[in-house]
Design a protein around this motif. Structure first.
Motif: not given
Length: 204
Positions: A73-75, A187-191
């Motif tokens: 997702l980050e890429l 995952i939500v917190a990370r993103m």
């Protein structure tokens, strides 16, 4: 067939590496969460489900243009950063908000066995989506909240085997659901942190 949570990709099984959150697995797990609203048995929740599905489509469309380059997702977000229209970046941002709303609603229900879903999801809406909605959308979601099924009915559907086999025991269901929700919330917190730190939410 089998109880719902065993038939869909769990967020606990979404790989997270130094490069980020695996896009394909995340989208598959998000599809499973969108399908969860079918168990609500109310057309009022279609607005929530359709919003989540629409944003999944925006992210998946971008991912499929180059699965290797957009493998996390980050890429995917970084690769779209210089473009005039950041459709997938905005879609993912709204998808994360919808996932957070659903996650917190179920976590509130899990934390208090006496809490009905209408109360759990209303509380979640106040904490997540409400700040981003205008007056009209708030009204639509207010109607949806009131259409939440009774807790006992929803949990019975979640535990049931559509093929008519035995339902999963409540202890196992709670264990599976908590594991699913914990992984999703991480995952939500990370993103969300990634969006803020990289300024990816600006102008959206």
């Amino acid at each position: 067939m089998a109880p719902y949570l065993t038939t869909v990709k769990s967020f606990a099984d979404v790989p997270i590496t130094d490069a980020g959150v695996d896009t394909a697995a995340f989208l598959e797990a998000s599809d499973g969460l969108a399908g969860l609203f079918d168990l609500f048995g109310s057309a009022a929740f279609s607005v929530v489900q359709n919003d989540i599905k629409g944003n999944i489509t925006k992210v998946r469309t971008r991912f499929l243009t180059n699965p290797e380059a957009n493998k996390t997702l980050e890429l995917l977000v970084e690769n779209e950063k210089g473009e005039k229209k950041r459709t997938a970046t905005e879609g993912l941002l709204w998808l994360l908000r919808g996932l957070s709303f659903t996650c917190k609603g179920l976590q509130h229900a899990q934390a208090d066995p006496s809490k009905e879903l209408v109360g759990a999801f209303t509380q979640s809406y106040e904490q997540t989506l409400k700040a981003f909605h205008n007056f009209v959308v708030k009204g639509i979601f207010s109607v949806a909240m009131k259409a939440c099924p009774y807790r006992a009915d929803f949990y019975a559907k979640l535990a049931a085997d559509p093929a008519g086999g035995p339902s999963v025991q409540s202890e196992q269901l709670n264990e599976d659901l908590n594991k699913w929700l914990d992984a999703l919330s991480q995952i939500v917190a990370r993103m969300e942190a990634f969006y803020v730190t990289g300024g990816h939410n600006k102008g959206l």
